[in-house]
Design an enzyme around this catalytic site. Sequence first.
Site, PDB file in Angstrom:
ATOM      1  N   GLY A 158       2.650   3.346  13.611  1.00 18.42           N
ATOM      2  CA  GLY A 158       3.344   2.480  13.929  1.00 18.42           C
ATOM      3  C   GLY A 158       2.497   1.637  15.234  1.00 18.42           C
TER       4      GLY A 158
ATOM      5  N   GLY B 141       6.469   4.597   8.547  1.00 19.04           N
ATOM      6  CA  GLY B 141       5.884   5.748   8.819  1.00 19.04           C
ATOM      7  C   GLY B 141       5.916   6.281  10.032  1.00 19.04           C
ATOM      8  N   SER B 142       5.145   6.850  10.665  1.00 18.24           N
ATOM      9  CA  SER B 142       4.953   7.761  11.749  1.00 18.24           C
ATOM     10  C   SER B 142       5.092   6.703  12.941  1.00 18.24           C
ATOM     11  CB  SER B 142       3.943   8.763  12.049  1.00 18.24           C
ATOM     12  OG  SER B 142       2.844   7.942  11.753  1.00 18.24           O
ATOM     13  N   THR B 143       5.594   7.206  14.108  1.00 18.57           N
ATOM     14  CA  THR B 143       5.566   6.460  15.256  1.00 18.57           C
ATOM     15  C   THR B 143       4.199   6.122  15.716  1.00 18.57           C
ATOM     16  OG1 THR B 143       7.848   6.875  15.913  1.00 18.57           O
ATOM     17  CG2 THR B 143       6.464   6.221  17.834  1.00 18.57           C
TER      18      THR B 143
ATOM     19  N   GLU C 215       9.765  15.488  16.190  1.00 21.48           N
ATOM     20  CA  GLU C 215      10.049  15.411  14.851  1.00 21.48           C
ATOM     21  C   GLU C 215       9.402  16.531  14.051  1.00 21.48           C
ATOM     22  OE1 GLU C 215       9.082  11.941  12.392  1.00 21.48           O
ATOM     23  OE2 GLU C 215      10.830  11.698  11.741  1.00 21.48           O
TER      24      GLU C 215
ATOM     25  N   GLU D  91       9.894   0.678  10.856  1.00 17.66           N
ATOM     26  CA  GLU D  91      10.615   2.000  10.761  1.00 17.66           C
ATOM     27  C   GLU D  91       9.792   3.180  10.858  1.00 17.66           C
ATOM     28  OE1 GLU D  91      13.565   1.172  10.132  1.00 17.66           O
ATOM     29  OE2 GLU D  91      13.746  -0.730   9.591  1.00 17.66           O
TER      30      GLU D  91
ATOM     31  N   LYS E  18       0.968  -1.226  -0.143  1.00 17.24           N
ATOM     32  CA  LYS E  18       0.103  -0.073  -0.186  1.00 17.24           C
ATOM     33  C   LYS E  18       0.841   1.297   0.058  1.00 17.24           C
ATOM     34  CE  LYS E  18      -1.751   2.653   2.914  1.00 17.24           C
ATOM     35  NZ  LYS E  18      -1.847   3.977   2.170  1.00 17.24           N
TER      36      LYS E  18
ATOM     37  N   CYS F  78      13.408  10.545   7.692  1.00 16.51           N
ATOM     38  CA  CYS F  78      13.603  10.113   9.105  1.00 16.51           C
ATOM     39  C   CYS F  78      14.847  10.014   9.517  1.00 16.51           C
ATOM     40  CB  CYS F  78      12.894   8.620   9.141  1.00 16.51           C
ATOM     41  SG  CYS F  78      13.626   7.522   7.839  1.00 16.51           S
TER      42      CYS F  78
HETATM   43  P1  NAD Z   1       2.131   7.851   8.294  1.00 19.59           P
HETATM   44  O1  NAD Z   1       2.368   7.061   9.422  1.00 19.59           O
HETATM   45  O2  NAD Z   1       1.215   8.789   8.272  1.00 19.59           O
HETATM   46  O3  NAD Z   1       1.813   6.902   7.036  1.00 19.59           O
HETATM   47  C1  NAD Z   1       2.542   6.104   6.410  1.00 19.59           C
HETATM   48  C2  NAD Z   1       1.701   4.929   5.796  1.00 19.59           C
HETATM   49  O4  NAD Z   1       0.880   4.381   6.948  1.00 19.59           O
HETATM   50  C3  NAD Z   1       0.984   5.523   4.665  1.00 19.59           C
HETATM   51  O5  NAD Z   1       0.976   4.723   3.595  1.00 19.59           O
HETATM   52  C4  NAD Z   1      -0.319   5.880   5.318  1.00 19.59           C
HETATM   53  O6  NAD Z   1      -1.368   5.686   4.455  1.00 19.59           O
HETATM   54  C5  NAD Z   1      -0.422   4.322   6.312  1.00 19.59           C
HETATM   55  N1  NAD Z   1      -1.366   4.617   7.427  1.00 19.59           N
HETATM   56  C6  NAD Z   1      -1.914   5.864   7.913  1.00 19.59           C
HETATM   57  N2  NAD Z   1      -2.701   5.383   9.063  1.00 19.59           N
HETATM   58  C7  NAD Z   1      -2.899   3.975   8.794  1.00 19.59           C
HETATM   59  C8  NAD Z   1      -3.523   3.037   9.592  1.00 19.59           C
HETATM   60  N3  NAD Z   1      -4.410   3.451  10.488  1.00 19.59           N
HETATM   61  N4  NAD Z   1      -3.517   1.578   9.652  1.00 19.59           N
HETATM   62  C9  NAD Z   1      -2.734   1.348   8.397  1.00 19.59           C
HETATM   63  N5  NAD Z   1      -1.960   2.018   7.783  1.00 19.59           N
HETATM   64  C10 NAD Z   1      -1.895   3.498   7.965  1.00 19.59           C
HETATM   65  O7  NAD Z   1       3.366   8.585   7.851  1.00 19.59           O
HETATM   66  P2  NAD Z   1       3.857   9.552   6.596  1.00 19.59           P
HETATM   67  O8  NAD Z   1       3.467  10.981   7.133  1.00 19.59           O
HETATM   68  O9  NAD Z   1       3.453   9.038   5.367  1.00 19.59           O
HETATM   69  O10 NAD Z   1       5.577   9.600   6.808  1.00 19.59           O
HETATM   70  C11 NAD Z   1       6.049  10.190   7.619  1.00 19.59           C
HETATM   71  C12 NAD Z   1       6.616   9.702   8.906  1.00 19.59           C
HETATM   72  O11 NAD Z   1       7.474   8.251   8.384  1.00 19.59           O
HETATM   73  C13 NAD Z   1       7.602  10.304   9.550  1.00 19.59           C
HETATM   74  O12 NAD Z   1       7.282  10.353  11.134  1.00 19.59           O
HETATM   75  C14 NAD Z   1       8.872   9.573   9.505  1.00 19.59           C
HETATM   76  O13 NAD Z   1       9.892   9.812  10.372  1.00 19.59           O
HETATM   77  C15 NAD Z   1       8.425   8.032   9.149  1.00 19.59           C
HETATM   78  N6  NAD Z   1       9.801   7.413   8.221  1.00 19.59           N
HETATM   79  C16 NAD Z   1      10.396   6.560   8.794  1.00 19.59           C
HETATM   80  C17 NAD Z   1      11.402   5.894   8.085  1.00 19.59           C
HETATM   81  C18 NAD Z   1      12.540   4.984   8.599  1.00 19.59           C
HETATM   82  O14 NAD Z   1      12.667   4.173   7.964  1.00 19.59           O
HETATM   83  N7  NAD Z   1      12.528   4.969  10.110  1.00 19.59           N
HETATM   84  C19 NAD Z   1      11.491   6.354   6.423  1.00 19.59           C
HETATM   85  C20 NAD Z   1      10.717   7.228   6.073  1.00 19.59           C
HETATM   86  C21 NAD Z   1       9.674   7.999   6.856  1.00 19.59           C
END
Ligand code: NAD
Length: 448
Positions: A210, A205-207, A351, A227, A152, A261
């Site tokens: 996560g 994605g975000s903590t 962050e 991650e 996704k 990140c």
């Molecule tokens: P996000 O957590 O909002 O979204 C990430 C993904 O999760 C998207 O595809 C989103 O549609 C999906 N998502 C959102 N809500 C969900 C739910 N309830 N159930 C399942 N999936 C869901 O993050 P973002 O805004 O897209 O990205 C930014 C964040 O990602 C930052 O916190 C950044 O630090 C982190 N990030 C981490 C790494 C790493 O490798 N550690 C790399 C890149 C980004």
Amino acid sequence: MTAVVNPATEETIAEVEARGADETDAAVAAAKEAFPAWRALAPADRARLLRRLATLVEEHHEELSRIESRNAGKPISGARGEVGMVAQVFHFYAGAVDKHHGETIPVAGGVDMTFREPLGVVGLIVPWNFPLNIASWKLGPALACGNTVVLKPAELTPLSVLRLAELALEAGIPEGVVNVVPGKGSVVGQRLIEHPDVAKIGFTGSTEVGQQVMRGAAGTIKRVTLELGGKSANVVFADADLERAAAAAPYAVFDNAGQDCCARSRILVERSAYDRFSELLVEATRGVRVGDPEDDATEMGPLISAAHRETVASFVDGEPLYRGDVPDGKGFWYPCTVVEARPGDRIARDEVFGPVAALIPFADEAEAVRIANDSEYGLSGSIWTSDGARAFRVARAIDTGVLSINSNSSVRVSTPFGGFKQSGFGRELGMHALEGYSEVKNVFYSTD
Ligand code: NAD
């Protein structure tokens, strides 16, 4: 239909249908059906298909880079580097297919051996900041281990991964092995997390999200790798090559407009070098070329969306030490910004995910380590010093997954990448990533 927008122009560049739970179920069913044959494929044949995909990515390098640049607003030079890495990742995991071995273990009465078995259908959920790159970090090891996948993409950036799925078919990877389902996290992502036929979620994605992934996965004891976010420290000692450290520091925060990140968004500087370093840092930041992502010379583009720009702006109150310029007119621009901060300030703890660096002085090595570790995150970081022993002392003392000494690099195809603490767990890239996409099976054969 959902409009996909170019963040540099605010123009709609495509319309993509957001899928629902039923379509997610259909993709999981297709992946489940494709699994037995994909798993049974001879290792050399699976490797050959991954290698073909890598070659197709190379052949479509400019096309994929343009898609990524327009959809994510990232400078074309950066997008080219990322797509180059995607090809290398598939080459690496093509080579890894038959090098991820089991063991034989000395035991009484027979032979004991281990096998690395694929998990089955894995759900991959990726963010918008490095859409294709991060997808490849998960797809490469997942496919190499013999899993099939449902991926996704983030709502804002589905285009490059949709194109990659076409290239996977063109490479000869059978239908059903790689399924891309664009849609909302709360719908498609949530369904993948709950689905009983999905064995694992690989999430970046975000903590905050996560935490939801982990909670949701508990229902079916799904494997999870996470991650997540970061607030990494760039620690500069007075004995470092200050010119070099300062020249590199802006790119460790403002690259990808800070939407990284690994961003070293806390710059900790030994007090005796603080004034000199801040002068050099401001000078270097002035040199960052912000503008049209399609221009080869551009080093920083806009943020991903208007809503994200508002969030980033909310972190800066008062007059910063430095604020750069941005183009006039359309686009979600935010200038390179350097602020002076104390460790407890919001800007030094949360962050930002935007081009804002917090400059913080420290007194000595012990205080540097204490401030660096005073964070719920632990993803990345840097240490700049000419004292080799100190470099290693500090590297061992900082609680973070990926550190560099006299460098700000975090990511290489062959080395493990991932976080400590609330930056997540599990490792991507290198041979370590294969651990997250396979189970160890132990088999005993009696010789009695
Ligand atoms: P996000 O957590 O909002 O979204 C990430 C993904 O999760 C998207 O595809 C989103 O549609 C999906 N998502 C959102 N809500 C969900 C739910 N309830 N159930 C399942 N999936 C869901 O993050 P973002 O805004 O897209 O990205 C930014 C964040 O990602 C930052 O916190 C950044 O630090 C982190 N990030 C981490 C790494 C790493 O490798 N550690 C790399 C890149 C980004």
